[in-house]
Design an enzyme around this catalytic site. Structure first.
Site, PDB file in Angstrom:
ATOM      1  N   LYS A 160      18.997 -28.501 -13.418  1.00 25.32           N
ATOM      2  CA  LYS A 160      17.912 -27.768 -13.888  1.00 25.32           C
ATOM      3  C   LYS A 160      17.717 -27.412 -15.064  1.00 25.32           C
ATOM      4  CE  LYS A 160      17.653 -22.500 -13.171  1.00 25.32           C
ATOM      5  NZ  LYS A 160      19.038 -21.191 -13.113  1.00 25.32           N
ATOM      6  N   SER A 169      15.993 -18.293  -9.743  1.00 26.12           N
ATOM      7  CA  SER A 169      15.614 -19.129 -10.313  1.00 26.12           C
ATOM      8  C   SER A 169      15.293 -20.740 -10.432  1.00 26.12           C
ATOM      9  CB  SER A 169      15.586 -18.646 -12.059  1.00 26.12           C
ATOM     10  OG  SER A 169      17.058 -18.728 -12.177  1.00 26.12           O
ATOM     11  N   SER A 228      21.003 -16.421  -9.056  1.00 26.07           N
ATOM     12  CA  SER A 228      19.783 -17.546  -8.859  1.00 26.07           C
ATOM     13  C   SER A 228      20.678 -18.800  -8.006  1.00 26.07           C
ATOM     14  CB  SER A 228      19.706 -17.922 -10.494  1.00 26.07           C
ATOM     15  OG  SER A 228      18.847 -16.837 -10.692  1.00 26.07           O
TER      16      SER A 228
END
Lengths: 466, 469, 94
Positions: free
Chosen positions: B61, B136, B160
């Site tokens: 990420k 996210s 997330s």
């Protein structure tokens, strides 16, 4: 009606740990700009602080020396504001739960002890250094750009806040000097005001003698010597008194004292309103100093300067004792044998005056010089004192040079001096005993410092005696 | 040989490498081809690194710093930022030889539930490109579900990891707070952020967790794991006490198809030997979301203060003075959601409001912890849907922040208490994956993995999106 | 719960965000709606409750005072938008 100053100090002490407070960059002074930084103290995205254990221990130690309670649980907090010298946009400090809580610091004075309340002593990180360039050189305001050097950013700082217990500029200076000496002797800071490793702000207000409560206070920022602290406070006290006596009101503001002109001017504030939005630092866990650690730190605290002043005062009086202790020269004093007052006087007035590093003086040699002082020509003694810190210094060659003590040799000079000062002779005979020193000084001068002062003094007294 | 990157687990991939049936170069090549083929549509990556290495390739990420590789956290304010240091989790992956495939897309600073808040455009759900992959960590989930990575790291603050794993039919672990280092993980809300694995199977998940977990001297809030991570083998749930929190299963807005899938999974758990009973967490669910939307923005408002245009990142053009530099850099550099949360958090911490907002929220947090602790006196694990809905359409909630915030209503309460949570896919609704949330006490990851593995076997979910089979 | 225009501007100044003139009302409305929702926490009477600032009850994590190498200056300045004279240059406070 008289006015009473009410003064509290806020003191920042930079700890001389090997590394910074929350990263392990070296904590050093005077390096090239931005050579002592890392992602943590540059506040790169994602980095986290890791506290310096030694800085925590030293703060506890300092707190104990200030008579503070050590908190069972201390919490780091974020103080949020924007400034280029503050890379994270917040300073890690302590707010509701500081490491060291209330304490009392005893400051010996000529007329007894003053107990100055300590509100708290907490640990935080220092800001970086901003150099203003462009525009008018050297002025704080009006520069076009600034350069930021993060070497100092994140070094450990202890903030000590006193109660408003100080009642004069002189007392404030005395408190600060004793505090400085305490910090130096604990071995936790150089505490040099000129270098900024000791900084002092003062909260100042005045009130009518006997009036209860406090009036509006102002904050005097960043005075960088003991003398300036005293002069700044004096100037602000006078300003406030004049304001009230002219029917005005003192407003709460932050002020800058200019030691060159003696003027006091308001400082532009960093944040329009002081809304620092403190909250517990979520990247750190609380500090709970273990009882054994606190006990061992307490046990390691040496006899503190305040106590030593009281002890030495018995031997040599307050002024000399305070001077010796707060300058750290009592270490030499304690090791030199001989008449206590003479030793103290020579160290404080002569060695210190000649700028001699007392740490390098051989106490035995100094003791011999002091013992023979009155038998030596003044010039010879002064020269010996000036060299006392040189490697391999020996008193022997100076001791051989005896001062003139023979009455027959001294008489002509004494006669000449008395003849030249008939008014003073008359005054002395009229009871002004203090003039004896004047005559001795004149004779010393006339003999080029070679006379034995004590003998001269006796001879003058005989000559003028009833 | 042809590698089916849509289906291969990390464990299988490791086997191929170990038996030298595939070379590291071929392996990376296969993922690069898949990226060429599908990432134009999915937009899972912000930066493709294409590293070749001895281990199983991984997607990271973009809020996790990777030395020498651009790291933006999905924000314009970090456009062009190249870290000079590695995050601890990435350093641990590197130490295991895992090559970096690329940096995956995300909502800016991990604030969002759809990746639509990325400054670089949204990622798309491999099951239906008209829909969001969740967020996210949506880029990480889209990468794994779309066969663009065998596994990935995400980060989870309010849900997330768990929510995008649910929306993409994957396994996602939000670990116990403090078990995975946050050093080098670009902070959103420090007391909630945790990095965790997004994988195709529970076994892969346990393996990746074992690589990244454990005390880190660079993160003062980490602890050693009380026991070693065990890659699960159990297929029974005999004797396991499973609690079904009423409020987490009956919350307003849970779609009937989601409820149906979750109920089937609960029934399966009983068949596997679990003792299932009901439990109540009244305040955690009722007040959790409000509590979260005070604490997280407050911490974020402070964490995001460092983006000031001084040391790195975006700086506004031709600033007139310092204030102008700050105010324009930050307004222009941050996206709408980040600005909103910074303002909200600043307000919640400001003088006069602290006690009513941040201070009160911290007390609510205590209450939530106590409710969960009471539930765990009677049950070993709790179950609920992970997301109230299946993947929603891109743009559907973009204009309504509060509707978007509800996406995390079921994942937030356990997060507030620092509890670990595992999402496993438990079926389809309207052709889209439904996620089951398993919640355990702190440090119960091994139990979550064991139960998740047994259920995963029983459910038999096919993680390859139907349209790509 | 309403938030006034002045409060919005004050908070924006504290946060160093310059809201363009035409957008203040929209920001005000959004913040107002969110504050309405989060104000729910004040319904609870939690006078006796301890605040939780951390999910784990840890204390005393620290590091020894032993230095590690700093970044070479070029790396420290590598990402700087306006490096000058081996430092980070910024406009001065106005």
């Amino acid at each position: 009606m008289t006015w009473e100053p009410v003064i509290g100090l806020e003191i920042h002490v930079q700890l001389k740990t090997r590394t910074k407070m929350f990263c392990r960059c070296a904590n050093v002074w005077g390096e090239d700009p931005n050579t002592r930084t890392c992602p943590v103290c540059l506040a790169h995205p994602g980095v986290l602080p890791v506290p310096n254990r030694r800085a925590i221990e030293w703060t506890v130690k300092l707190g104990l020396a200030l008579g503070c309670e050590v908190a069972p649980r201390a919490v780091f907090a974020r103080k949020n504001y924007f400034y280029p010298d503050l890379p994270k946009g917040y300073q890690i400090s302590q707010y509701e739960q500081p490491l060291c809580g209330p304490g009392r610091f005893v400051v010996p004075g000529p007329a007894g002890d003053h107990e100055i309340g300590i509100v708290r002593a907490h640990l935080e990180e220092d800001a970086a250094k901003t150099i203003h360039v462009g525009g008018a050189a050297g002025r704080i305001h009006g520069a076009e750009t600034s350069l930021v050097d993060f070497n100092r950013g994140g070094t450990p700082l202890v903030e000590i806040v006193s109660e408003p217990d100080l009642r004069s500029a002189e007392q404030a200076k005395r408190f600060l000097q004793l505090l400085r000496q305490t910090v130096v002797e604990l071995g936790i800071s150089d505490a040099e005001m000129e270098k900024g490793s000791l900084r002092c702000d003062a909260n100042v207000s005045v009130r009518r003698a006997g009036e209860a409560g406090y009036r509006t206070k102002t904050e005097l920022k960043n005075m960088n010597s003991f003398t300036f602290v005293a002069r700044g406070i004096e100037a602000e006290v006078e300003r406030q008194i004049a304001t009230y006596e002219a029917g005005g009101e003192v407003v709460q503001e932050t002020l800058h004292f200019d030691p060159q002109t003696g003027s006091i001017t308001p400082l532009r504030s960093k944040e329009e309103a002081d809304d620092y939005r403190y909250f517990p630092e979520p990247d750190l866990v609380p500090v709970a100093p273990p009882a054994e650690l606190v006990a061992s730190l307490a046990a390691a605290i040496p006899e503190l300067p305040g106590a030593r002043i009281r002890r030495l005062e018995q031997e040599i009086g307050f002024d000399l004792a305070e001077g010796l202790v707060t300058s750290g020269r009592d270490r030499l004093y304690e090791r030199v044998e001989g008449d206590r007052r003479a030793v103290a006087n020579v160290i404080m007035n002569q060695l210190a005056g000649a700028g001699v590093d007392t740490e390098r003086v051989d106490p035995a040699e100094l003791g011999r010089l002091i013992e023979a002082r009155e038998r030596m020509p003044r010039t010879v003694f002064d020269e010996a004192i000036g060299r006392a810190a040189e490697p391999g210094f020996s008193a022997a060659p100076y001791l051989e040079q005896q001062a003139v003590s023979d009455a027959g040799e001294l008489e002509p000079a004494i006669s000449a001096v008395l003849a030249a000062h008939p008014d003073q002779v008359a005054a002395y005979r009229g009871g002004k005993d203090g003039l004896l020193g004047f005559f001795v000084g004149q004779v010393m001068k006339a003999t080029g410092g070679k006379a034995n002062a004590r003998v001269v003094s006796e001879l003058v007294r005989e000559r003028l005696g009833a | 040989m042809t590698l089916d990157t849509l289906r291969l687990t990390a464990e299988e991939t490791a086997g191929l490498i170990e038996r030298r049936e595939v070379s590291p170069r071929e392996l990376t090549g296969a993922y690069m081809r898949a990226i060429d083929e599908r990432d134009g549509e999915l937009h899972a990556y912000l930066h493709v690194a294409g590293e070749i290495g001895p281990g199983v390739p991984i997607a990271i990420k973009d809020c996790i710093t990777t030395s020498g590789v651009p790291t933006t956290a999905g924000s314009r304010i970090l456009q062009g930022y190249v870290p000079v240091f590695d995050s601890t989790v990435f350093a641990r992956c590197r130490a295991m030889g895992l090559p970096l495939i690329g940096k995956s897309n995300m909502d800016e600073f991990a604030m969002g539930s759809s990746t639509e808040n990325s400054a670089y455009g949204p990622s798309r759900n491999p099951w239906d490109p008209e829909r969001v992959p969740g967020g996210s960590s949506g880029g990480s989930a889209a990468a794994v579900a779309g066969g663009l990575a065998p596994w990935a790291l995400g980060s989870d603050t309010g849900g997330s990891i768990k929510q995008p794993a649910a929306l993409c039919g994957l396994v996602g672990l939000r670990p116990t707070y403090g078990t995975v280092s946050r050093y080098g993980v670009i902070a959103f809300a420090s007391s909630l952020d945790q990095v965790g694995p997004i994988t195709r199977t529970v076994r892969d998940n346990a393996w990746l967790y074992s690589i990244i977990a454990g005390r880190d001297p660079l993160d003062s809030t980490t602890v050693d794991l009380p026991e070693q991570v065990r890659v699960p083998t159990a297929e029974s749930l005999n004797g396991l006490r499973v609690g079904v929190p009423r409020e987490l299963n009956e919350a307003e807005g849970i779609e009937p198809g989601v409820t149906a899938s979750v109920q089937r999974a609960i029934a399966l758990a009983e068949e596997l030997g679990a003792e299932v009973g009901e439990v109540s967490l009244p305040r955690s669910v009722e007040y959790g979301l409000a509590c979260y939307y005070l604490i997280a923005p407050a911490e974020a408002s402070s964490n995001l203060a460092r983006y000031d245009g001084v040391r790195y990142g975006y700086r506004a053009e031709a600033p007139a003075d310092l204030l102008d530099l700050y105010e324009r850099t930050r307004w222009e550099g941050f996206g709408a959601e980040s600005r909103r949360r910074i303002l909200l958090g600043t307000y919640a911490l400001s003088a006069g409001y602290y006690d009513a907002f941040y201070g009160q929220a911290q007390k609510v947090r205590t209450l939530i912890g106590q409710e969960f602790a009471a539930a765990f006196e009677r049950y070993d694990l709790l179950v609920s849907p992970t997301s109230p809905t299946v993947a929603f359409r891109i743009g559907e909630k973009a204009e309504n922040p509060l509707a978007m915030y509800l996406s995390d209503v079921l994942t937030i309460p356990p997060n507030m208490a620092g509890l670990p949570g595992l999402n496993i896919p438990c079926g389809l609704s309207e052709g889209l994956p439904v996620g089951l949330q398993l919640i355990g006490p702190q440090f119960s990851e091994n139990l979550l993995f064991a139960a998740g593995h047994a259920l995963e076997r029983a459910i038999g979910f096919d993680p390859v999106p139907e349209r790509l089979r | 719960m309403a938030i006034t225009r002045e409060q919005v501007l004050h908070v924006a100044r504290l946060a160093r965000l310059r809201i363009p003139e035409g957008e203040v009302e929209a920001v005000q409305a959004q913040l107002g709606a969110i504050l309405d929702a989060v104000s729910k926490v004040s319904e609870l009477d939690l006078a006796g409750a301890e605040p939780t600032s951390h999910p784990l009850d840890l204390v005393n994590t620290w590091d020894e005072d032993i230095s590690r190498p700093s970044l070479p200056r070029e790396e420290a300045l590598a990402n700087a938008p306006d490096p000058a004279e081996n430092a980070f240059r910024v406009p001065s406070a106005g």
